[in-house]
Design a protein around this motif. Structure first.
Motif, PDB file in Angstrom:
ATOM      1  N   PRO A  16       0.849  -1.192   0.000  1.00 34.79           N
ATOM      2  CA  PRO A  16       0.000   0.000   0.000  1.00 34.79           C
ATOM      3  C   PRO A  16       0.884   1.241   0.000  1.00 34.79           C
ATOM      4  CG  PRO A  16       0.044  -1.023   2.177  1.00 34.79           C
ATOM      5  CD  PRO A  16       0.959  -1.812   1.320  1.00 34.79           C
ATOM      6  N   VAL A  17       0.874   1.963  -1.114  1.00 32.13           N
ATOM      7  CA  VAL A  17       1.794   3.098  -1.261  1.00 32.13           C
ATOM      8  C   VAL A  17       1.056   4.340  -1.763  1.00 32.13           C
ATOM      9  CG1 VAL A  17       3.894   1.760  -1.508  1.00 32.13           C
ATOM     10  CG2 VAL A  17       2.492   2.110  -3.519  1.00 32.13           C
ATOM     11  N   ALA A  18      -0.201   4.475  -1.320  1.00 27.97           N
ATOM     12  CA  ALA A  18      -1.014   5.585  -1.806  1.00 27.97           C
ATOM     13  C   ALA A  18      -1.164   6.701  -0.772  1.00 27.97           C
ATOM     14  CB  ALA A  18      -2.399   5.069  -2.202  1.00 27.97           C
ATOM     15  N   LEU A  20      -0.339   9.974   1.656  1.00 31.41           N
ATOM     16  CA  LEU A  20       0.088  11.318   1.234  1.00 31.41           C
ATOM     17  C   LEU A  20       1.502  11.658   1.693  1.00 31.41           C
ATOM     18  CD1 LEU A  20      -3.235  13.269   1.915  1.00 31.41           C
ATOM     19  CD2 LEU A  20      -2.369  12.406  -0.280  1.00 31.41           C
ATOM     20  N   GLY A  21       2.007  10.921   2.649  1.00 28.09           N
ATOM     21  CA  GLY A  21       3.376  11.168   3.130  1.00 28.09           C
ATOM     22  C   GLY A  21       3.560  12.572   3.679  1.00 28.09           C
ATOM     23  N   THR A  22       2.589  13.038   4.443  1.00 24.70           N
ATOM     24  CA  THR A  22       2.606  14.446   4.887  1.00 24.70           C
ATOM     25  C   THR A  22       3.806  14.777   5.784  1.00 24.70           C
ATOM     26  OG1 THR A  22       1.133  13.845   6.704  1.00 24.70           O
ATOM     27  CG2 THR A  22       0.101  14.780   4.744  1.00 24.70           C
ATOM     28  N   ARG A  23       4.327  13.753   6.476  1.00 24.62           N
ATOM     29  CA  ARG A  23       5.453  14.037   7.380  1.00 24.62           C
ATOM     30  C   ARG A  23       6.739  14.365   6.617  1.00 24.62           C
ATOM     31  NH1 ARG A  23       4.992   8.850  11.031  1.00 24.62           N
ATOM     32  NH2 ARG A  23       3.902   8.128   9.171  1.00 24.62           N
ATOM     33  N   PHE A  24       6.752  14.076   5.323  1.00 27.91           N
ATOM     34  CA  PHE A  24       7.965  14.341   4.540  1.00 27.91           C
ATOM     35  C   PHE A  24       7.771  15.440   3.493  1.00 27.91           C
ATOM     36  CE2 PHE A  24       9.576  10.569   6.502  1.00 27.91           C
ATOM     37  CZ  PHE A  24      10.938  10.813   6.592  1.00 27.91           C
ATOM     38  N   VAL A 111      -8.829   7.804  -3.619  1.00 30.43           N
ATOM     39  CA  VAL A 111      -8.839   8.727  -2.476  1.00 30.43           C
ATOM     40  C   VAL A 111      -8.197   7.992  -1.290  1.00 30.43           C
ATOM     41  CG1 VAL A 111     -10.311  10.177  -1.005  1.00 30.43           C
ATOM     42  CG2 VAL A 111     -11.075   9.594  -3.318  1.00 30.43           C
ATOM     43  N   PRO A 112      -7.230   8.625  -0.598  1.00 36.80           N
ATOM     44  CA  PRO A 112      -6.575   7.917   0.512  1.00 36.80           C
ATOM     45  C   PRO A 112      -7.467   7.813   1.746  1.00 36.80           C
ATOM     46  CG  PRO A 112      -5.613  10.111   0.253  1.00 36.80           C
ATOM     47  CD  PRO A 112      -6.661   9.976  -0.812  1.00 36.80           C
ATOM     48  N   LEU A 113      -8.297   6.773   1.751  1.00 33.34           N
ATOM     49  CA  LEU A 113      -9.275   6.617   2.847  1.00 33.34           C
ATOM     50  C   LEU A 113      -8.752   5.737   3.976  1.00 33.34           C
ATOM     51  CD1 LEU A 113     -12.567   6.182   0.767  1.00 33.34           C
ATOM     52  CD2 LEU A 113     -11.787   8.209   2.010  1.00 33.34           C
ATOM     53  N   GLY A 114      -7.475   5.394   3.921  1.00 35.31           N
ATOM     54  CA  GLY A 114      -6.899   4.587   4.998  1.00 35.31           C
ATOM     55  C   GLY A 114      -6.286   3.303   4.490  1.00 35.31           C
ATOM     56  N   LEU A 115      -5.489   2.673   5.366  1.00 33.01           N
ATOM     57  CA  LEU A 115      -4.773   1.453   4.989  1.00 33.01           C
ATOM     58  C   LEU A 115      -5.733   0.320   4.609  1.00 33.01           C
ATOM     59  CD1 LEU A 115      -2.159  -0.190   4.788  1.00 33.01           C
ATOM     60  CD2 LEU A 115      -2.276  -0.549   7.264  1.00 33.01           C
ATOM     61  N   GLY A 116      -6.805   0.153   5.389  1.00 33.50           N
ATOM     62  CA  GLY A 116      -7.760  -0.922   5.102  1.00 33.50           C
ATOM     63  C   GLY A 116      -8.369  -0.740   3.718  1.00 33.50           C
ATOM     64  N   HIS A 117      -8.710   0.474   3.387  1.00 41.55           N
ATOM     65  CA  HIS A 117      -9.309   0.767   2.078  1.00 41.55           C
ATOM     66  C   HIS A 117      -8.295   0.510   0.962  1.00 41.55           C
ATOM     67  CE1 HIS A 117     -10.605   3.545  -1.204  1.00 41.55           C
ATOM     68  NE2 HIS A 117     -11.767   2.969  -0.937  1.00 41.55           N
ATOM     69  N   ALA A 118      -7.021   0.873   1.223  1.00 40.61           N
ATOM     70  CA  ALA A 118      -5.969   0.649   0.218  1.00 40.61           C
ATOM     71  C   ALA A 118      -5.854  -0.842  -0.089  1.00 40.61           C
ATOM     72  CB  ALA A 118      -4.632   1.203   0.715  1.00 40.61           C
ATOM     73  N   ILE A 119      -5.873  -1.671   0.936  1.00 41.90           N
ATOM     74  CA  ILE A 119      -5.757  -3.116   0.743  1.00 41.90           C
ATOM     75  C   ILE A 119      -6.967  -3.638  -0.042  1.00 41.90           C
ATOM     76  CG2 ILE A 119      -5.641  -5.374   1.944  1.00 41.90           C
ATOM     77  CD1 ILE A 119      -3.122  -3.549   2.233  1.00 41.90           C
ATOM     78  N   LEU A 135       4.431  -2.817   4.274  1.00 40.96           N
ATOM     79  CA  LEU A 135       4.431  -1.354   4.296  1.00 40.96           C
ATOM     80  C   LEU A 135       5.886  -0.897   4.139  1.00 40.96           C
ATOM     81  CD1 LEU A 135       1.562  -1.767   5.206  1.00 40.96           C
ATOM     82  CD2 LEU A 135       1.945  -0.242   7.141  1.00 40.96           C
ATOM     83  N   PRO A 136       6.217  -0.342   2.961  1.00 40.04           N
ATOM     84  CA  PRO A 136       7.638  -0.075   2.684  1.00 40.04           C
ATOM     85  C   PRO A 136       8.275   0.962   3.616  1.00 40.04           C
ATOM     86  CG  PRO A 136       6.329  -0.004   0.678  1.00 40.04           C
ATOM     87  CD  PRO A 136       5.363  -0.049   1.816  1.00 40.04           C
ATOM     88  N   ASP A 137       7.465   1.813   4.249  1.00 37.52           N
ATOM     89  CA  ASP A 137       8.106   2.826   5.103  1.00 37.52           C
ATOM     90  C   ASP A 137       8.560   2.231   6.442  1.00 37.52           C
ATOM     91  OD1 ASP A 137       5.556   2.547   6.074  1.00 37.52           O
ATOM     92  OD2 ASP A 137       5.158   4.702   6.258  1.00 37.52           O
TER      93      ASP A 137
END
Ligand code: UTP
Length: 301
Positions: A16-18, A20-24, A111-119, A135-137
Motif C-alpha cells: 500500500p503506497v497511496a 500522502l506522506g505528509t510528514r515528509f 482517495v486515501p481513505l486509509g490502509l484498510g481501504h488501500a488493501i 508497508l515499505p516505510d
C-alpha cells in the motif's frame, strides 16, 4: 484438525503506497515517500527484495496520483541502459529493479481513505488466495545469520501454523497510542519464543486501555476473507478504514498469530527513523562505512 484451506501458498504481496506522506513534505509533493532512498536504494526496492526473498512472485502496488515513479523504477530504462552500454559502464546496479513481465501490477486508490481501504482496492488481483502485505516505510533488516528478512521469517511460521500472521515489536507503553496493538495469548512452543497467539487487536488505543505494548509493525500474511470484511467496514480511528479493525473480526474464526521479528526495524515514515536507517546501513556498507564513521566522529567532536 488442520484446515488445509488456510495454508495455501502465499504468492502475492500487496504494497500500500497511496498515502500522502505528509510528514515528509515538501519532499513528497511530487514523488512518493516510498521512492525516498536509504543511501542508494528507494524504500520500495527494499520492500520488493524482502518479498522476493520470502518466495513471493507477484507484487501488487496500491498507488495514487503522482506515484508512477514506483512503477517506472521496476521497468526497463531503454535510453539509460543503451547509454551505459555505449559508455562501457556496468548495469549491475539496475539488476534488483528487474521484474518478470506480468509480475508487477498497479491498482489505484483514488482517495486515501486509509490502509484498510488501500488493501481492499487490491481485491480483484488478490482473488481468493492468501496474500502478504508490506508497508515499505517500515524498513525491516534481518541479521546476517541466515534467518532472513521479516517476511521470510513470517513465511516459515505460516508454513507451520497457516491462517493469519502479523509481525509485532515491543515499544515503550506510552507510545502505543499511535499504533495497532495486540492482545497476546499463549506463546507457541518450538519457535524460540517468537510466535504468539493473538486474542485481540485494537487500533490506536489510549495507553491506559492498551492490552499490551506489542505493536503491529508493517508486515502481514492474511487470508483473502479479510477482503470481504473490509468491503463492509465502517470508518474507525482517525476517520479511516482500518485494516486492524477488519483483522480483529477474523480472530476466533481463523488461526491468528504474531511473529516477533528477529532483526531490526526502522520507522522510515518518521524523520528521525529515516535518518537512523540511513546512518545504520551506511555504517555497515563495505564501500562507504569507514568514511561515514570518520565523518560521524568529526560531526560529533
Ligand atoms: P501512514 O500512516 O504512514 O501515512 O500510512 P502516509 O500518508 O504514508 O504518511 P504521513 O503519516 O502522512 O506522513 C501507512 C502506509 O499505508 C499507506 C501508506 O502509503 C503507507 O505505506 N496508505 C495509507 C495508503 O496506501 N492509503 C491510505 O489511504 C493511507
Amino acid at each position: 484438525m488442520t484446515d488445509h484451506s488456510l495454508r495455501k501458498p502465499v504468492r502475492k504481496a500487496v504494497f500500500p503506497v497511496a498515502g500522502l506522506g505528509t510528514r515528509f513534505l515538501p519532499a513528497t509533493k511530487a514523488i512518493p515517500k516510498e521512492m525516498l532512498p536509504i543511501i542508494d536504494r528507494p524504500l520500495i526496492q527494499y520492500a520488493v527484495d524482502e518479498a522476493r526473498e520470502a518466495g513471493i512472485e507477484q507484487m501488487i502496488f496500491v498507488t495514487g496520483r503522482g506515484k508512477t515513479a514506483m512503477v517506472e523504477h521496476f521497468d526497463h530504462a531503454f535510453e539509460l541502459e543503451a547509454t551505459l552500454r555505449e559508455r562501457d559502464k556496468a548495469l549491475d546496479a539496475l539488476e534488483p529493479t528487474r521484474i518478470q513481465p506480468g509480475n508487477l501490477v498497479a491498482v489505484r486508490q483514488q482517495v486515501p481513505l486509509g490502509l484498510g481501504h488501500a488493501i481492499w482496492c487490491a481485491r480483484a488481483i488478490v482473488g481468493d488466495e492468501p496474500f502478504a502485505i508490506i508497508l515499505p516505510d517500515e524498513l525491516m533488516i534481518g541479521h546476517n545469520d541466515g534467518t532472513g528478512g521479516c517476511m521470510k521469517q513470517m513465511m516459515q511460521a505460516y508454513n507451520e501454523v497457516g491462517g493469519n500472521l502479523i509481525s509485532v515489536l515491543e515499544v515503550p507503553h506510552e507510545k502505543v497510542s499511535s499504533y495497532g496493538v495486540i492482545a497476546p495469548g499463549n506463546k507457541l512452543d518450538g519457535f524460540g519464543g517468537t510466535l504468539t497467539e493473538v486474542n485481540g487487536l485494537v487500533e490506536k488505543p489510549k495507553a491506559e486501555d492498551a492490552p499490551s505494548n506489542l505493536i503491529i509493525s508493517g508486515r502481514y500474511i492474511l487470508q483473502a476473507d479479510v477482503m470481504r470484511t473490509l468491503e463492509n467496514q465502517e470508518k474507525g480511528a482517525g476517520g479511516e478504514i482500518q485494516l486492524t479493525d477488519a483483522m480483529a473480526k477474523m480472530i476466533g474464526h481463523q488461526p491468528f498469530h504474531a511473529v516477533t521479528f528477529n532483526g531490526r526495524r526502522f520507522d522510515c515514515g518518521s524523520k528521525v527513523g529515516f535518518v537512523e536507517a540511513t546512518l545504520a546501513l551506511a555504517l555497515e556498507r563495505p564501500d562507504i562505512g569507514e568514511a561515514v564513521r570518520a565523518m560521524a566522529k568529526r560531526l560529533l567532536a
